[in-house]
Design a protein around this motif. Structure first.
Motif, PDB file in Angstrom:
ATOM      1  N   GLN A 184       0.822  -1.215   0.000  1.00 57.62           N
ATOM      2  CA  GLN A 184       0.000   0.000   0.000  1.00 57.62           C
ATOM      3  C   GLN A 184       0.853   1.260   0.000  1.00 57.62           C
ATOM      4  OE1 GLN A 184      -2.844  -0.144   3.268  1.00 57.62           O
ATOM      5  NE2 GLN A 184      -3.029  -2.371   3.107  1.00 57.62           N
ATOM      6  N   GLY A 185       2.181   1.085  -0.113  1.00 52.87           N
ATOM      7  CA  GLY A 185       3.079   2.230  -0.114  1.00 52.87           C
ATOM      8  C   GLY A 185       3.342   2.789   1.267  1.00 52.87           C
ATOM      9  N   LYS A 186       3.202   1.957   2.297  1.00 51.26           N
ATOM     10  CA  LYS A 186       3.378   2.416   3.674  1.00 51.26           C
ATOM     11  C   LYS A 186       4.447   1.588   4.396  1.00 51.26           C
ATOM     12  CE  LYS A 186      -1.487   3.796   3.990  1.00 51.26           C
ATOM     13  NZ  LYS A 186      -2.771   3.599   4.707  1.00 51.26           N
ATOM     14  N   GLU A 187       5.024   2.202   5.420  1.00 51.12           N
ATOM     15  CA  GLU A 187       6.014   1.525   6.258  1.00 51.12           C
ATOM     16  C   GLU A 187       5.368   1.127   7.576  1.00 51.12           C
ATOM     17  OE1 GLU A 187       9.359   4.027   6.806  1.00 51.12           O
ATOM     18  OE2 GLU A 187       9.761   4.274   4.649  1.00 51.12           O
ATOM     19  N   PHE A 188       5.770  -0.025   8.105  1.00 52.19           N
ATOM     20  CA  PHE A 188       5.213  -0.514   9.368  1.00 52.19           C
ATOM     21  C   PHE A 188       6.337  -0.842  10.342  1.00 52.19           C
ATOM     22  CE2 PHE A 188       3.798  -3.948  12.197  1.00 52.19           C
ATOM     23  CZ  PHE A 188       2.657  -3.385  12.741  1.00 52.19           C
ATOM     24  N   VAL A 189       6.169  -0.380  11.599  1.00 54.71           N
ATOM     25  CA  VAL A 189       7.113  -0.674  12.676  1.00 54.71           C
ATOM     26  C   VAL A 189       6.344  -1.337  13.801  1.00 54.71           C
ATOM     27  CG1 VAL A 189       8.802   0.235  14.305  1.00 54.71           C
ATOM     28  CG2 VAL A 189       8.507   1.330  12.060  1.00 54.71           C
ATOM     29  N   GLY A 190       6.799  -2.514  14.246  1.00 59.18           N
ATOM     30  CA  GLY A 190       6.120  -3.251  15.305  1.00 59.18           C
ATOM     31  C   GLY A 190       6.837  -3.128  16.636  1.00 59.18           C
ATOM     32  N   TYR A 191       6.056  -2.936  17.696  1.00 58.09           N
ATOM     33  CA  TYR A 191       6.619  -2.789  19.033  1.00 58.09           C
ATOM     34  C   TYR A 191       6.009  -3.810  19.992  1.00 58.09           C
ATOM     35  CZ  TYR A 191       8.327   1.822  17.586  1.00 58.09           C
ATOM     36  OH  TYR A 191       8.968   2.846  16.946  1.00 58.09           O
ATOM     37  N   PHE A 192       6.854  -4.306  20.895  1.00 57.41           N
ATOM     38  CA  PHE A 192       6.381  -5.059  22.052  1.00 57.41           C
ATOM     39  C   PHE A 192       6.550  -4.152  23.259  1.00 57.41           C
ATOM     40  CE2 PHE A 192       7.799  -7.913  25.628  1.00 57.41           C
ATOM     41  CZ  PHE A 192       6.511  -8.271  26.013  1.00 57.41           C
ATOM     42  N   ALA A 193       5.448  -3.921  24.000  1.00 57.29           N
ATOM     43  CA  ALA A 193       5.465  -2.940  25.082  1.00 57.29           C
ATOM     44  C   ALA A 193       5.062  -3.578  26.406  1.00 57.29           C
ATOM     45  CB  ALA A 193       4.531  -1.779  24.760  1.00 57.29           C
ATOM     46  N   PRO A 194       6.024  -3.921  27.274  1.00 59.56           N
ATOM     47  CA  PRO A 194       5.683  -4.419  28.611  1.00 59.56           C
ATOM     48  C   PRO A 194       5.347  -3.260  29.548  1.00 59.56           C
ATOM     49  CG  PRO A 194       8.062  -4.493  28.274  1.00 59.56           C
ATOM     50  CD  PRO A 194       7.465  -3.976  26.993  1.00 59.56           C
ATOM     51  N   CYS A 195       4.275  -3.420  30.324  1.00 60.21           N
ATOM     52  CA  CYS A 195       3.833  -2.329  31.204  1.00 60.21           C
ATOM     53  C   CYS A 195       4.802  -2.069  32.348  1.00 60.21           C
ATOM     54  CB  CYS A 195       2.437  -2.646  31.767  1.00 60.21           C
ATOM     55  SG  CYS A 195       1.132  -2.574  30.522  1.00 60.21           S
ATOM     56  N   TYR A 196       5.544  -3.086  32.750  1.00 55.56           N
ATOM     57  CA  TYR A 196       6.560  -2.853  33.784  1.00 55.56           C
ATOM     58  C   TYR A 196       7.679  -3.878  33.631  1.00 55.56           C
ATOM     59  CZ  TYR A 196       4.787  -6.881  36.482  1.00 55.56           C
ATOM     60  OH  TYR A 196       4.401  -8.130  36.884  1.00 55.56           O
ATOM     61  N   GLY A 206      17.878 -10.242  14.099  1.00 48.54           N
ATOM     62  CA  GLY A 206      16.924 -11.319  13.857  1.00 48.54           C
ATOM     63  C   GLY A 206      15.558 -11.087  14.450  1.00 48.54           C
ATOM     64  N   GLN A 207      15.436 -10.064  15.270  1.00 49.41           N
ATOM     65  CA  GLN A 207      14.144  -9.740  15.889  1.00 49.41           C
ATOM     66  C   GLN A 207      13.509  -8.607  15.096  1.00 49.41           C
ATOM     67  OE1 GLN A 207      13.629  -9.482  20.352  1.00 49.41           O
ATOM     68  NE2 GLN A 207      13.292  -7.340  19.884  1.00 49.41           N
ATOM     69  N   GLU A 208      12.275  -8.828  14.645  1.00 53.07           N
ATOM     70  CA  GLU A 208      11.623  -7.856  13.781  1.00 53.07           C
ATOM     71  C   GLU A 208      10.923  -6.743  14.549  1.00 53.07           C
ATOM     72  OE1 GLU A 208      11.997  -7.771  10.560  1.00 53.07           O
ATOM     73  OE2 GLU A 208      13.258  -9.569  10.662  1.00 53.07           O
ATOM     74  N   TYR A 209      10.664  -6.960  15.829  1.00 51.28           N
ATOM     75  CA  TYR A 209       9.979  -5.937  16.617  1.00 51.28           C
ATOM     76  C   TYR A 209      10.963  -5.227  17.543  1.00 51.28           C
ATOM     77  CZ  TYR A 209      10.129  -9.596  20.207  1.00 51.28           C
ATOM     78  OH  TYR A 209      10.550 -10.559  21.079  1.00 51.28           O
ATOM     79  N   ILE A 210      10.570  -4.064  17.980  1.00 52.15           N
ATOM     80  CA  ILE A 210      11.352  -3.291  18.949  1.00 52.15           C
ATOM     81  C   ILE A 210      10.718  -3.471  20.328  1.00 52.15           C
ATOM     82  CG2 ILE A 210      12.117  -0.981  19.642  1.00 52.15           C
ATOM     83  CD1 ILE A 210      11.917  -0.189  16.666  1.00 52.15           C
ATOM     84  N   THR A 211      11.526  -3.851  21.301  1.00 47.44           N
ATOM     85  CA  THR A 211      11.037  -3.952  22.669  1.00 47.44           C
ATOM     86  C   THR A 211      11.258  -2.621  23.374  1.00 47.44           C
ATOM     87  OG1 THR A 211      11.570  -6.305  22.781  1.00 47.44           O
ATOM     88  CG2 THR A 211      11.194  -5.175  24.866  1.00 47.44           C
ATOM     89  N   LEU A 212      10.177  -1.968  23.747  1.00 50.02           N
ATOM     90  CA  LEU A 212      10.286  -0.663  24.389  1.00 50.02           C
ATOM     91  C   LEU A 212      10.576  -0.804  25.876  1.00 50.02           C
ATOM     92  CD1 LEU A 212       7.323   1.360  22.839  1.00 50.02           C
ATOM     93  CD2 LEU A 212       9.756   1.782  22.509  1.00 50.02           C
ATOM     94  N   ALA A 213      11.411   0.074  26.389  1.00 55.33           N
ATOM     95  CA  ALA A 213      11.542   0.190  27.838  1.00 55.33           C
ATOM     96  C   ALA A 213      10.190   0.626  28.393  1.00 55.33           C
ATOM     97  CB  ALA A 213      12.619   1.203  28.192  1.00 55.33           C
ATOM     98  N   SER A 214       9.822   0.080  29.539  1.00 56.12           N
ATOM     99  CA  SER A 214       8.489   0.346  30.093  1.00 56.12           C
ATOM    100  C   SER A 214       8.261   1.841  30.308  1.00 56.12           C
ATOM    101  CB  SER A 214       8.309  -0.422  31.404  1.00 56.12           C
ATOM    102  OG  SER A 214       8.433  -1.812  31.175  1.00 56.12           O
ATOM    103  N   LYS A 215       9.264   2.526  30.848  1.00 59.41           N
ATOM    104  CA  LYS A 215       9.107   3.957  31.103  1.00 59.41           C
ATOM    105  C   LYS A 215       8.920   4.724  29.802  1.00 59.41           C
ATOM    106  CE  LYS A 215      11.194   7.898  33.473  1.00 59.41           C
ATOM    107  NZ  LYS A 215      12.341   8.391  34.294  1.00 59.41           N
ATOM    108  N   GLU A 216       9.669   4.334  28.757  1.00 60.48           N
ATOM    109  CA  GLU A 216       9.533   5.010  27.464  1.00 60.48           C
ATOM    110  C   GLU A 216       8.149   4.784  26.877  1.00 60.48           C
ATOM    111  OE1 GLU A 216      11.354   4.862  22.919  1.00 60.48           O
ATOM    112  OE2 GLU A 216      12.495   3.977  24.588  1.00 60.48           O
ATOM    113  N   PHE A 217       7.634   3.563  27.015  1.00 59.46           N
ATOM    114  CA  PHE A 217       6.301   3.265  26.507  1.00 59.46           C
ATOM    115  C   PHE A 217       5.259   4.151  27.177  1.00 59.46           C
ATOM    116  CE2 PHE A 217       2.376   0.637  27.090  1.00 59.46           C
ATOM    117  CZ  PHE A 217       1.882   0.830  25.816  1.00 59.46           C
TER     118      PHE A 217
END
Length: 285
Positions: A184-196, A206-217
């Motif tokens: 569709q002409g769009k870029e996609f970024v996937g995140y895993f977001a733990p609450c704590y 090799g990992q396609e998603y970004i794991t966010l730091a809880s505080k940053e999320f």
């Protein structure tokens, strides 16, 4: 049935179930939903409409779901899940002691589940530009960063809630979703977001998603607000303590009474004390 003092490990729940507390038209609650919504709006810096939704969702998750779960608790199911070894170690002597521990276990499990769903509701209500996923595949919500870039978020209570198999599946999912958006002409970024529990933002090879730091999320949820996780914790405490009072006053006493009476013929002696020989035979039959 004689009055028997529950073991010390269940003092809080047992006393809440046995004490006579003032009950008004809202089951002993001290604050209305409208008043709660105003407090939530102030704490989270959101409009009253979204705050009212969070309060209503909290009541649904905490009170209504627990009422349904508690009403469906069957003594046969609770006995099958009883560990007679632990029960004895914890000093349970009466059938009511057993019932108290069962109710406590069910309450804590329901409470943890309710808080998880409540956090998801808060996140979706507060995250700037959050929308339902256009390609609903393993993501809780999306945010449109620009006309070309879309971010997808999978939210879990903590990092430990994400087993290795699920992490691999999430990477595979992101690969598929990215290909569909690229068409569709769009870029996609996937995140895993733990609450704590997550201190750093990472994306190993090799990992396609970004794991966010809880505080940053949580800063993203709060539109850059520092310590927004603390604010959300305050809201969870405010709402759940309010609805917890209602559960303890309206559901727990009746459930304790019904469980005790139902289990008495199965595991009790004439004095309503636990007959451990009967209990072992009942659990292991």
């Amino acid at each position: 049935m004689p009055e028997i003092t529950p073991p010390g490990t269940t003092t809080e729940l047992a006393s809440a179930a046995q004490e006579t507390l003032p009950i008004d038209d809202e089951g002993g609650r001290s604050t209305t939903n409208e008043e709660l919504a105003k407090e939530v709006a102030d704490i989270l810096s959101i409009d009253l409409e979204r705050a009212a939704f969070i309060v209503a969702e909290s009541e649904r998750l905490y009170v209504n779901r627990m009422r349904e779960r508690f009403s469906n608790l069957k003594v046969s199911e609770r006995l099958k899940r009883t560990n007679p070894f632990l029960l004895r170690i914890r000093g349970a002597k009466s059938v009511r002691d057993w019932a108290t521990l069962q109710v406590q276990s069910a309450l804590y499990a329901s409470e943890e589940e309710a808080v998880g769903h409540l956090l998801e509701a808060i996140i979706k209500a507060c995250f700037p530009g959050a929308t339902e996923p256009a390609l609903p595949d393993d993501f809780d919500f999306e945010s449109i960063e620009s006309h070309r870039e879309i971010h997808g978020y999978q939210v879990k209570m903590s990092w430990d809630c994400m087993p290795m198999s699920s992490r691999k599946n999430l990477s595979n999912t992101i690969t598929r979703v990215r290909e569909q958006y690229e068409a569709q002409g769009k870029e996609f970024v996937g995140y895993f977001a733990p609450c704590y529990g997550r201190a750093k933002t990472t994306k190993p090879p090799g990992q396609e998603y970004i794991t966010l730091a809880s505080k940053e999320f949580w800063q993203r949820v709060g539109n850059g607000e520092v310590d927004y996780d603390v604010r959300v914790g305050e809201v969870c405490a405010l709402l759940c303590s309010e609805f917890r009072t209602e559960v303890l006053e309206t559901l727990v006493p009746d459930l304790l009474h019904r469980l005790t009476l139902a289990a008495q013929p199965e595991i009790g002696d004439p004095e309503y004390l636990i007959d451990y020989a009967k209990l072992f035979r009942r659990v292991n039959r």
